[in-house]
Design a protein around this motif. Structure first.
Motif, PDB file in Angstrom:
ATOM      1  N   ALA A 138       0.589  -1.180   0.079  1.00  0.00           N
ATOM      2  CA  ALA A 138      -0.003  -0.027   0.015  1.00  0.00           C
ATOM      3  C   ALA A 138       0.674   1.353   0.036  1.00  0.00           C
ATOM      4  CB  ALA A 138      -0.936  -0.023   1.100  1.00  0.00           C
ATOM      5  N   LEU A 139       2.042   1.067   0.587  1.00  0.00           N
ATOM      6  CA  LEU A 139       2.830   2.367   0.713  1.00  0.00           C
ATOM      7  C   LEU A 139       3.608   2.665  -0.574  1.00  0.00           C
ATOM      8  CD1 LEU A 139       4.346   4.674   2.168  1.00  0.00           C
ATOM      9  CD2 LEU A 139       6.398   2.786   2.898  1.00  0.00           C
ATOM     10  N   ARG A 140       4.016   1.505  -1.245  1.00  0.00           N
ATOM     11  CA  ARG A 140       4.410   1.670  -2.584  1.00  0.00           C
ATOM     12  C   ARG A 140       3.517   2.263  -3.662  1.00  0.00           C
ATOM     13  NH1 ARG A 140       7.118  -3.822  -1.740  1.00  0.00           N
ATOM     14  NH2 ARG A 140       9.381  -3.393  -1.067  1.00  0.00           N
ATOM     15  N   GLU A 141       2.334   1.866  -3.417  1.00  0.00           N
ATOM     16  CA  GLU A 141       0.994   2.313  -4.386  1.00  0.00           C
ATOM     17  C   GLU A 141       0.898   3.821  -4.196  1.00  0.00           C
ATOM     18  OE1 GLU A 141      -3.827   2.173  -4.896  1.00  0.00           O
ATOM     19  OE2 GLU A 141      -2.728   0.689  -3.532  1.00  0.00           O
ATOM     20  N   ALA A 142       0.928   4.424  -2.695  1.00  0.00           N
ATOM     21  CA  ALA A 142       0.719   5.617  -2.472  1.00  0.00           C
ATOM     22  C   ALA A 142       1.973   6.623  -2.570  1.00  0.00           C
ATOM     23  CB  ALA A 142       0.275   5.551  -1.006  1.00  0.00           C
ATOM     24  N   ALA A 143       3.143   6.129  -2.595  1.00  0.00           N
ATOM     25  CA  ALA A 143       4.429   6.748  -2.596  1.00  0.00           C
ATOM     26  C   ALA A 143       4.564   7.863  -3.749  1.00  0.00           C
ATOM     27  CB  ALA A 143       5.961   5.646  -3.014  1.00  0.00           C
ATOM     28  N   PRO A 144       4.050   7.786  -4.940  1.00  0.00           N
ATOM     29  CA  PRO A 144       4.072   8.850  -5.658  1.00  0.00           C
ATOM     30  C   PRO A 144       3.294  10.199  -5.314  1.00  0.00           C
ATOM     31  CG  PRO A 144       3.625   6.920  -7.020  1.00  0.00           C
ATOM     32  CD  PRO A 144       3.480   6.634  -5.594  1.00  0.00           C
ATOM     33  N   LEU A 145       2.476   9.959  -4.636  1.00  0.00           N
ATOM     34  CA  LEU A 145       1.343  10.813  -3.743  1.00  0.00           C
ATOM     35  C   LEU A 145       1.916  11.542  -2.578  1.00  0.00           C
ATOM     36  CD1 LEU A 145      -2.107   9.047  -4.208  1.00  0.00           C
ATOM     37  CD2 LEU A 145      -1.094  10.933  -5.683  1.00  0.00           C
ATOM     38  N   ILE A 146       2.951  10.978  -1.961  1.00  0.00           N
ATOM     39  CA  ILE A 146       3.297  11.350  -0.703  1.00  0.00           C
ATOM     40  C   ILE A 146       4.730  11.993  -0.966  1.00  0.00           C
ATOM     41  CG2 ILE A 146       4.196  10.909   1.580  1.00  0.00           C
ATOM     42  CD1 ILE A 146       2.705   8.067   1.194  1.00  0.00           C
ATOM     43  N   PRO A 147       4.870  13.609  -0.377  1.00  0.00           N
ATOM     44  CA  PRO A 147       6.124  14.212  -0.587  1.00  0.00           C
ATOM     45  C   PRO A 147       7.348  13.504  -0.032  1.00  0.00           C
ATOM     46  CG  PRO A 147       4.190  15.680   0.307  1.00  0.00           C
ATOM     47  CD  PRO A 147       3.767  14.320   0.383  1.00  0.00           C
ATOM     48  N   GLN A 148       8.293  13.621  -0.850  1.00  0.00           N
ATOM     49  CA  GLN A 148       9.644  12.875  -0.442  1.00  0.00           C
ATOM     50  C   GLN A 148      10.229  13.575   0.891  1.00  0.00           C
ATOM     51  OE1 GLN A 148      11.840  10.284  -2.188  1.00  0.00           O
ATOM     52  NE2 GLN A 148       9.773   9.973  -2.357  1.00  0.00           N
ATOM     53  N   GLY A 149      10.703  12.801   1.694  1.00  0.00           N
ATOM     54  CA  GLY A 149      11.220  13.385   3.123  1.00  0.00           C
ATOM     55  C   GLY A 149      10.128  13.281   4.156  1.00  0.00           C
ATOM     56  N   SER A 150       8.820  12.932   3.777  1.00  0.00           N
ATOM     57  CA  SER A 150       7.833  12.743   4.945  1.00  0.00           C
ATOM     58  C   SER A 150       7.894  11.670   5.733  1.00  0.00           C
ATOM     59  CB  SER A 150       6.556  12.387   4.282  1.00  0.00           C
ATOM     60  OG  SER A 150       6.217  13.507   3.523  1.00  0.00           O
ATOM     61  N   VAL A 171      10.520  -4.566  10.627  1.00  0.00           N
ATOM     62  CA  VAL A 171      11.965  -3.946  10.015  1.00  0.00           C
ATOM     63  C   VAL A 171      11.961  -3.910   8.750  1.00  0.00           C
ATOM     64  CG1 VAL A 171      14.455  -4.463   9.810  1.00  0.00           C
ATOM     65  CG2 VAL A 171      13.376  -4.779  12.056  1.00  0.00           C
ATOM     66  N   ALA A 172      11.078  -4.755   7.905  1.00  0.00           N
ATOM     67  CA  ALA A 172      10.945  -4.609   6.494  1.00  0.00           C
ATOM     68  C   ALA A 172      10.234  -3.529   6.280  1.00  0.00           C
ATOM     69  CB  ALA A 172      10.405  -6.110   5.913  1.00  0.00           C
ATOM     70  N   ALA A 173       9.197  -3.299   6.853  1.00  0.00           N
ATOM     71  CA  ALA A 173       8.507  -2.186   6.538  1.00  0.00           C
ATOM     72  C   ALA A 173       9.146  -0.916   6.939  1.00  0.00           C
ATOM     73  CB  ALA A 173       7.054  -2.041   7.393  1.00  0.00           C
ATOM     74  N   ALA A 174      10.079  -0.965   7.922  1.00  0.00           N
ATOM     75  CA  ALA A 174      10.860   0.502   8.031  1.00  0.00           C
ATOM     76  C   ALA A 174      11.730   0.560   6.891  1.00  0.00           C
ATOM     77  CB  ALA A 174      11.560   0.229   9.440  1.00  0.00           C
ATOM     78  N   LYS A 175      12.429  -0.593   6.525  1.00  0.00           N
ATOM     79  CA  LYS A 175      13.547  -0.417   5.474  1.00  0.00           C
ATOM     80  C   LYS A 175      12.563   0.036   4.153  1.00  0.00           C
ATOM     81  CE  LYS A 175      16.472  -3.458   2.661  1.00  0.00           C
ATOM     82  NZ  LYS A 175      16.824  -4.932   2.538  1.00  0.00           N
ATOM     83  N   ALA A 176      11.532  -0.460   3.784  1.00  0.00           N
ATOM     84  CA  ALA A 176      10.636   0.036   2.633  1.00  0.00           C
ATOM     85  C   ALA A 176      10.519   1.494   2.738  1.00  0.00           C
ATOM     86  CB  ALA A 176       9.297  -0.841   2.496  1.00  0.00           C
ATOM     87  N   VAL A 177      10.007   1.997   3.894  1.00  0.00           N
ATOM     88  CA  VAL A 177       9.850   3.524   3.973  1.00  0.00           C
ATOM     89  C   VAL A 177      11.180   4.163   3.592  1.00  0.00           C
ATOM     90  CG1 VAL A 177       9.364   5.547   5.755  1.00  0.00           C
ATOM     91  CG2 VAL A 177       8.173   3.043   5.761  1.00  0.00           C
ATOM     92  N   LYS A 178      12.171   3.878   4.316  1.00  0.00           N
ATOM     93  CA  LYS A 178      13.431   4.441   3.973  1.00  0.00           C
ATOM     94  C   LYS A 178      13.627   4.472   2.440  1.00  0.00           C
ATOM     95  CE  LYS A 178      17.568   6.239   5.234  1.00  0.00           C
ATOM     96  NZ  LYS A 178      17.550   7.478   6.058  1.00  0.00           N
ATOM     97  N   GLU A 179      13.625   3.240   1.571  1.00  0.00           N
ATOM     98  CA  GLU A 179      13.997   3.009   0.387  1.00  0.00           C
ATOM     99  C   GLU A 179      13.062   3.948  -0.579  1.00  0.00           C
ATOM    100  OE1 GLU A 179      15.831  -1.506   0.779  1.00  0.00           O
ATOM    101  OE2 GLU A 179      13.831  -1.329   0.025  1.00  0.00           O
ATOM    102  N   LEU A 180      12.064   4.091  -0.029  1.00  0.00           N
ATOM    103  CA  LEU A 180      11.111   4.663  -0.936  1.00  0.00           C
ATOM    104  C   LEU A 180      11.428   6.497  -0.840  1.00  0.00           C
ATOM    105  CD1 LEU A 180       7.836   2.756  -0.634  1.00  0.00           C
ATOM    106  CD2 LEU A 180       9.101   3.120  -2.823  1.00  0.00           C
ATOM    107  N   GLY A 207      -7.058   3.813   4.278  1.00  0.00           N
ATOM    108  CA  GLY A 207      -6.115   3.443   3.227  1.00  0.00           C
ATOM    109  C   GLY A 207      -4.993   4.375   3.030  1.00  0.00           C
ATOM    110  N   MET A 208      -3.789   4.035   2.682  1.00  0.00           N
ATOM    111  CA  MET A 208      -2.511   5.120   2.402  1.00  0.00           C
ATOM    112  C   MET A 208      -2.923   5.915   1.276  1.00  0.00           C
ATOM    113  SD  MET A 208       0.722   3.244   3.900  1.00  0.00           S
ATOM    114  CE  MET A 208       1.551   5.126   4.342  1.00  0.00           C
ATOM    115  N   ALA A 209      -2.940   5.298   0.284  1.00  0.00           N
ATOM    116  CA  ALA A 209      -3.387   6.349  -1.244  1.00  0.00           C
ATOM    117  C   ALA A 209      -4.490   7.284  -1.083  1.00  0.00           C
ATOM    118  CB  ALA A 209      -3.406   5.040  -2.389  1.00  0.00           C
ATOM    119  N   LYS A 210      -5.558   6.618  -0.545  1.00  0.00           N
ATOM    120  CA  LYS A 210      -6.591   7.491  -0.322  1.00  0.00           C
ATOM    121  C   LYS A 210      -6.136   8.619   0.612  1.00  0.00           C
ATOM    122  CE  LYS A 210     -11.665   7.357   0.907  1.00  0.00           C
ATOM    123  NZ  LYS A 210     -12.762   6.675   1.241  1.00  0.00           N
ATOM    124  N   THR A 211      -5.722   8.693   1.709  1.00  0.00           N
ATOM    125  CA  THR A 211      -5.107   9.591   2.538  1.00  0.00           C
ATOM    126  C   THR A 211      -4.356  10.690   1.764  1.00  0.00           C
ATOM    127  OG1 THR A 211      -5.473   7.995   4.527  1.00  0.00           O
ATOM    128  CG2 THR A 211      -4.045  10.108   4.722  1.00  0.00           C
TER     129      THR A 211
END
Length: 287
Positions: free
Chosen positions: A28-40, A56-65, A272-276
């Motif tokens: 869901a984060l990967r789907e929403a990522a283009p809509l979220i300002p970088q550095g959020s 930890v996998a989720a935290a890593k994905a946040v960082k990588e995105l 949902g993350m993308a909707k938000t």
């Protein structure tokens, strides 16, 4: 208050907003990522049905995105100091330990040595793993199981302890539907000379029934007057609701408080993350 002041207030609230995800929300984060300002800042929950690897996998994905991971650490769910160190080391290994949210957690009885987030912080473990910035919980409408006196004492204790340790503090609040308790609570913080940045918990757009179910689960007030202020009616639970009116009211309320610290918002992404993220983008364009 003038319209321009309200507009400025809304812009200030929405600047650098943060979001919340669970360990299961990586796709869901990967789907929403283009809509979220970088550095959020993106907070990663610490739920009972998740494990270390998932968190930890989720935290890593946040960082990588391209976002700032803020993993939650639930004091009362930690079984031992070794488990706390293991989690912090795993976060450090993926460069996700600088920002954390130290929270008490749900269990009525602690599963290990920490009965509160303050006790966990006072273990001194956090500094060993490069933690620089600690979010702590705030409760403008109180807590169903903790007295106002204890909440106040613990919050002040955490702010003071973090300052002594040269760690920055961020106060992250439980979500609510009414802005008046938030303004009153901010004034109470000002009296205590607390000026840490505050992020006001705000429900993202979601179905009205779902919002009310979460409110009931977390003990948040849902009287007819409050939900009407939020922009919907208890007599009509169909459809969905966004926090447009809540944030405009919050901007007006916070501009009139004595609080000197920065006040922003943190979105609980119940719908949902993308909707938000899409809602936040559209809402901000109005101001």
């Amino acid at each position: 208050m003038s319209q321009s002041a309200t507009t400025a207030g809304v812009r200030a609230l929405m600047q650098d907003f943060s979001l919340e995800m669970t360990g299961k929300d990586v796709d869901a984060l990967r789907e929403a990522a283009p809509l979220i300002p970088q550095g959020s800042r993106v907070n990663v929950t610490f739920l009972g049905n998740e494990d270390l690897e998932m968190r930890v996998a989720a935290a890593k994905a946040v960082k990588e995105l391209g976002f700032i991971p803020v993993p939650h650490i639930s004091a009362r769910r930690i079984h031992s100091e070794d488990e706390l160190k293991e989690f912090l080391q795993a976060l450090a290994n993926v460069d996700a330990a600088q920002h954390v949210f130290a929270v008490g957690g749900d269990p009525a009885e602690p599963l290990g040595p920490y009965g509160s987030s303050l006790e966990m912080l006072q273990s001194g473990v956090f500094a060993e793993f490069g933690v620089k910035d600690v979010s702590i919980a705030g409760y403008p409408e109180g807590h169903p199981d903790i007295s106002e006196e204890v909440l106040s004492r613990e919050l002040s204790g955490k702010v003071e302890y973090l300052a002594e340790q040269d760690m920055s503090a961020v106060i992250l609040t439980q979500f609510g539907f009414d802005t008046a308790p938030v303004a009153k609570w901010l004034d109470e913080l000002a009296v205590k000379n607390i000026s840490a940045p505050v992020r006001i918990g705000t429900p993202g757009p979601a179905g009205i029934r779902r919002l009310l179910n979460y409110a009931k689960r977390f003990g948040v007030g849902t009287s007819a007057g409050i939900v009407k202020k939020y922009g919907f009616s208890l007599t009509n639970l169909m459809g969905s609701a966004g926090p447009d009116k809540f944030l405009q009211d919050l901007a007006a309320e916070t501009e009139s408080t004595n609080y000197t610290g920065r006040v922003g918002v943190h979105f609980y992404t119940f719908g949902g993350m993308a909707k938000t993220a899409e809602w936040a983008q559209d809402f901000t364009k109005q101001f």
